[in-house]
Motif scaffolding. Structure first.
Motif, PDB file in Angstrom:
ATOM      1  N   CYS A 269      22.376   6.892  -6.357  1.00  7.54           N
ATOM      2  CA  CYS A 269      21.907   6.829  -4.976  1.00  7.54           C
ATOM      3  C   CYS A 269      21.227   8.132  -4.592  1.00  7.54           C
ATOM      4  O   CYS A 269      21.268   9.123  -5.310  1.00  7.54           O
ATOM      5  CB  CYS A 269      23.081   6.556  -4.030  1.00  7.54           C
TER       6      CYS A 269
ATOM      7  N   PRO B  52      24.795  -1.384  -7.887  1.00  5.15           N
ATOM      8  CA  PRO B  52      24.056  -1.109  -6.656  1.00  5.15           C
ATOM      9  C   PRO B  52      24.928  -1.467  -5.459  1.00  5.15           C
ATOM     10  O   PRO B  52      25.925  -2.190  -5.591  1.00  5.15           O
ATOM     11  CB  PRO B  52      22.842  -2.041  -6.766  1.00  5.15           C
TER      12      PRO B  52
ATOM     13  N   ARG C  30      15.863   1.728  -9.004  1.00  7.03           N
ATOM     14  CA  ARG C  30      16.184   1.676  -7.581  1.00  7.03           C
ATOM     15  C   ARG C  30      14.925   1.862  -6.730  1.00  7.03           C
ATOM     16  O   ARG C  30      14.721   1.170  -5.727  1.00  7.03           O
ATOM     17  CB  ARG C  30      17.216   2.743  -7.216  1.00  7.03           C
TER      18      ARG C  30
ATOM     19  N   ASP D 127      20.608   3.500  -1.669  1.00  4.46           N
ATOM     20  CA  ASP D 127      19.985   3.165  -2.963  1.00  4.46           C
ATOM     21  C   ASP D 127      18.923   2.083  -2.843  1.00  4.46           C
ATOM     22  O   ASP D 127      18.420   1.588  -3.850  1.00  4.46           O
ATOM     23  CB  ASP D 127      21.047   2.763  -3.993  1.00  4.46           C
TER      24      ASP D 127
ATOM     25  N   THR E 227      19.236  -1.000  -1.668  1.00  7.57           N
ATOM     26  CA  THR E 227      19.728  -2.381  -1.660  1.00  7.57           C
ATOM     27  C   THR E 227      20.618  -2.606  -0.444  1.00  7.57           C
ATOM     28  O   THR E 227      21.052  -1.665   0.217  1.00  7.57           O
ATOM     29  CB  THR E 227      20.507  -2.705  -2.946  1.00  7.57           C
TER      30      THR E 227
END
Length: 480
Positions: free
Chosen positions: A190, A176, A310, A209, A211
């Protein structure tokens, strides 16, 4: 489209993989698709991975060659259906693959299970729909209605793998954004938010994504901020507000430079993809991605295991007061500042940039990556007025902005008018300036701490509130 001899039989994928060195025709569901690239010769190349009811746990890879991008199959979505005729089954590097030869093979792309149309949205010039095509296409769509597409994994096995994925984590190569490192190649699952021409003949991908990318050290010199200010973004100017308002307000949006050879590739917005062999580097203290010659991009289904994870991470961050705080600031930022608006939920800088109301108050957790003027003796206007007037460059994982500290807000921020040595110590703590035995090193990389600030948006032109919108720091005290 020109007439062609109707195919007498379509192979199932399971039967096709046994027909080595033979020409076969088949219809399958697309589970993965790489974007076009130049082959080692003069042709363009892409590959598709297909499955059907006979071949659910694996996928047959078809390598397609054509003299131009437009003549390659340009897939709109995973789960679409492709018809191939006269492709050759080969055994290469201990794997069975199929090869599409531009001189004899044809293809046609159809929408997946949600469609009832038998008109392909793209096809070879020599392709012509036959009765058998319709029958196989209908059968595949019926089968897909009760099948959870996940790169060829049945729904029962998909749930099992999802549980294992959440327990054990993902493959080491898939990272990530919160775990990326400068110069290290990795694979990224992503969503493509948009692709933009950010300046003449320069294109950029915007990837997300959910994060937060890790913060980077600041290597620019404080004394150059007036003449050469730290950029707020990698693109020459901020994206249009209508584009920004479509972006998620939590999580880093990674900018990826697209070179001239890739300009005409099909990057469709709001599609989940897996980018294989991506590399990132630091640029002006911001993360910048690059597509390498070896980079591959595969379209993923919303039901892919990593995509589900995700989306789960992002959904978990939205409901609470604290989870909009940068992940690297958890469990709480250092107590360098105090605010008077502790009751306000945290907002990201992207929240501030896209908020539809002006003026609005925000409480944010940010880093101060630059200050202007940088000399503490110039923090206030000339002798006689003694009014604070400072511009800060603030960043969090979502954006960078300028915010001013002015007049009475500066008095509160600095606790009045402290001596210059005290003011210098406060500035160094705020910006992460290295100091030893009271001697500051302004040439060393800075690591600004996360701090809690209150921001207020305002505008300076009543007739143009959006373009003239500014930000100021208020109701905040620097207690370091």
């Amino acid at each position: 489209m020109q007439e062609r001899e109707e195919v007498s039989v379509y192979f199932s994928i399971n039967d096709a993989v046994s027909a080595l060195r033979q020409k076969v025709s088949l219809i399958g569901v697309i589970t993965e698709y790489t974007l076009p690239e130049m082959s080692r010769g003069t042709d363009w190349f892409c590959s598709l991975k297909l499955m059907d009811a006979s071949y659910q746990d694996h996928g047959l890879v078809i390598n397609v060659f054509a003299e131009s991008v437009d003549k390659l199959p340009l897939v709109r979505s995973a789960g679409d259906i492709v018809c191939f005729t006269s492709i050759t089954i080969n055994f290469h590097h201990e794997k069975v693959i199929a090869v599409f030869k531009k001189s004899i093979s044809t293809f046609a792309l159809f929408e997946g299970k949600s469609s009832k149309s038998f008109i392909p949205y793209q096809a070879s010039s020599s392709y012509n729909l036959g009765k058998l095509d319709i029958e196989v296409l209908t059968s595949l769509r019926t089968w897909l209605l009760n099948y959870q597409l996940d790169s060829g994994i049945s729904s029962g096995r998909r749930m099992l793998l999802l549980k294992l994925f959440l327990l054990r984590g993902t493959s080491e190569s898939i990272l990530p954004l919160e775990k990326i490192r400068d110069g290290k190649c990795f694979d990224l699952v992503c969503k493509i938010l948009t692709v933009r021409e950010v300046s003449k003949d320069n294109w950029m991908l915007f990837l997300w994504d959910g994060t937060d990318a890790p913060p980077l050290s600041c290597r620019t010199k404080l004394n150059l901020e007036l003449e050469n200010p730290l950029p707020l973004q990698l693109e020459a100017s901020l994206l249009p507000r209508d584009v920004l308002c479509e972006f998620p307000t939590v999580g880093t949006v990674l900018r990826v430079i697209v070179d001239q050879a890739s300009e005409k590739l099909v990057f469709q917005p709001w599609r989940w993809v897996k980018i294989i062999d991506l590399v990132c580097e630091e640029r002006f203290g911001l993360w910048c991605g690059h597509l390498k010659p070896s980079t591959r991009v595969r379209i993923l289904s919303d039901e892919d295991i990593t995509v589900i994870d995700r989306q789960r991470i992002y959904a978990d961050r939205l409901p609470t007061k604290w989870d909009r705080m940068p992940s690297s600031a958890l469990p709480w930022p250092p107590q360098i500042t105090e605010t008077d608006l502790g009751h306000l939920p945290f907002a990201t800088l992207m929240d501030a940039l896209t908020c539809s109301e002006v003026p609005t108050k925000f409480q944010c957790v940010v880093r101060v990556v630059a200050i202007c003027p940088w000399q503490v003796e110039n923090f206030r206007s000339p002798t006689g007025t003694c009014v604070y007037r400072i511009r800060l460059t603030l960043e969090d994982p979502t954006a960078r902005i300028h915010a001013i500290i002015y007049a009475e807000d500066g008095e509160k921020f600095f606790n009045g008018y402290p001596p210059m040595d005290v003011l210098m110590s406060k500035r160094n703590a705020l910006l992460g300036v290295a100091a030893e035995d009271g001697v500051e090193d302004l040439d060393a990389p800075r690591n600004p701490p996360w701090v809690q600030l209150c921001l207020k948006s305002y505008f300076v032109d009543d007739n143009d509130p959006w373009s003239s919108r500014k930000y100021r720091v208020f109701d905040t005290r620097l207690v370091a």
